[in-house]
Write a protein that holds these residues in place. Structure first.
Motif, mmCIF file in Angstrom:
data_model
loop_
_atom_site.group_PDB
_atom_site.id
_atom_site.type_symbol
_atom_site.label_atom_id
_atom_site.label_comp_id
_atom_site.label_asym_id
_atom_site.label_seq_id
_atom_site.Cartn_x
_atom_site.Cartn_y
_atom_site.Cartn_z
ATOM 1 N N LEU A 1 0.826 -1.208 0.000
ATOM 2 C CA LEU A 1 0.000 0.000 0.000
ATOM 3 C C LEU A 1 0.861 1.259 0.000
ATOM 4 C CD1 LEU A 1 -2.761 -1.174 2.499
ATOM 5 C CD2 LEU A 1 -3.022 -0.821 0.033
ATOM 6 N N GLN A 2 1.974 1.216 0.724
ATOM 7 C CA GLN A 2 2.901 2.350 0.714
ATOM 8 C C GLN A 2 3.483 2.546 -0.685
ATOM 9 O OE1 GLN A 2 5.785 1.421 3.713
ATOM 10 N NE2 GLN A 2 4.392 1.831 5.418
ATOM 11 N N ALA A 3 3.851 1.445 -1.343
ATOM 12 C CA ALA A 3 4.395 1.537 -2.697
ATOM 13 C C ALA A 3 3.367 2.129 -3.657
ATOM 14 C CB ALA A 3 4.847 0.156 -3.174
ATOM 15 N N LEU A 4 2.092 1.780 -3.483
ATOM 16 C CA LEU A 4 1.030 2.337 -4.322
ATOM 17 C C LEU A 4 0.961 3.851 -4.167
ATOM 18 C CD1 LEU A 4 -1.513 2.085 -6.127
ATOM 19 C CD2 LEU A 4 -2.815 1.677 -4.022
ATOM 20 N N CYS A 5 1.010 4.333 -2.929
ATOM 21 C CA CYS A 5 0.920 5.776 -2.679
ATOM 22 C C CYS A 5 2.144 6.512 -3.214
ATOM 23 C CB CYS A 5 0.760 6.035 -1.178
ATOM 24 S SG CYS A 5 -0.786 5.406 -0.495
ATOM 25 N N VAL A 6 3.330 5.960 -2.985
ATOM 26 C CA VAL A 6 4.543 6.586 -3.505
ATOM 27 C C VAL A 6 4.526 6.582 -5.028
ATOM 28 C CG1 VAL A 6 7.063 6.415 -3.647
ATOM 29 C CG2 VAL A 6 5.914 6.033 -1.461
#
Length: 263
Positions: free
Chosen positions: A32-37
């Motif tokens: 999910l963090q990778a999606l936002c970044v």
């Protein structure tokens, strides 16, 4: 682009709130963090290139994605004592707001930096030692994303040295600590108290003293970043970066040792 950045920050805040209430698995949290970044990197700032002549676009984007994910997490990792995020991010975001005012950054990025700085200043009275309010993942993760975006924008103007100098203490403390924990085969996603600023609390330093020294170092890094912007000569850039590394190393060393006068 700014709307997309804010949308990604809100989404990351939701992820952080979810994780605060019911901890997510490390893999899901990282995804999910990778999606936002990725939203910020590929949709909000697709025109930014740091090494157009040295790296293919795909390689540069991949490295930027990894750096962004790490920065989001390191701000979270570094939020381990009262006021430490205020001491780290207020000088940085204030400097970037001034950079926007003086035309180094575009106005929208400058206003975003000013908003982040103002938000943290408003949060500071509630987080002063002993704190009544904490950031948690819901606060620290979007702050990390916004700060990473601001620094990426700064680096995209050609001011790579300044972009490296401004977050240097947070990056150095968290990265060295990560590699130490990996060497000890610890589960790096679990809570711990082995950061240098946390060691300082064991070594006889009070929390106000620790955050004051971190804030003073960061003001010094802001000054070095300003010099690097004013004088683009390669030797000046190298000297500023070297001075920042030395000052940061000295503070890390100070925190890692027993305070003089204590048994």
């Amino acid at each position: 682009g700014l709307v997309l950045v804010l949308a990604a920050a809100i989404l990351l805040a939701i992820v952080g709130a979810w994780d605060d209430i019911r901890p997510l698995s490390p893999g899901l949290r990282l995804g999910l963090q990778a999606l936002c970044v990725g939203m910020v990197l590929f949709l909000a700032a697709p025109e930014v290139r740091l090494f157009p002549e040295a790296l293919p676009l795909a390689v540069e984007r991949g490295l930027a994605l990894l750096a962004g994910i790490w920065f989001v997490n390191l701000v979270n990792f570094m939020d381990g004592i009262d006021w430490i995020t205020v001491a780290g991010i207020v000088p940085l975001s204030g400097a970037l707001a001034l950079a926007g005012a003086f035309g180094v950054l575009d106005p929208a990025t400058g206003w975003l930096a000013a908003a982040l700085c103002g938000g943290l200043l408003g949060f500071a009275p509630f987080n002063k030692p002993t704190a009544r309010l904490f950031l948690g993942d819901v606060g620290s993760l979007p702050i990390g994303l916004l700060t990473a975006y601001l620094l990426y924008r700064l680096a995209g103007t050609g001011a790579l040295t300044a972009a490296l100098l401004l977050p240097l203490y947070h990056v150095a403390d968290s990265t060295i600590t990560l590699f130490r924990r990996l060497a000890r085969r610890e589960k790096v996603w679990e809570a711990h108290r082995s950061h240098f600023y946390q060691q300082a609390t064991v070594n006889g330093f009070g929390v106000p003293e620790i955050v004051a020294q971190v804030a003073l170092l960061n003001l010094g890094l802001v000054a070095l970043a300003a010099v690097s912007l004013r004088f683009p000569d390669g030797w000046v850039q190298f000297a500023c970066l070297l001075a920042g590394l030395v000052l940061t190393a000295l503070l890390l060393r100070r925190f890692s040792r027993r305070r003089s006068g204590l048994g």
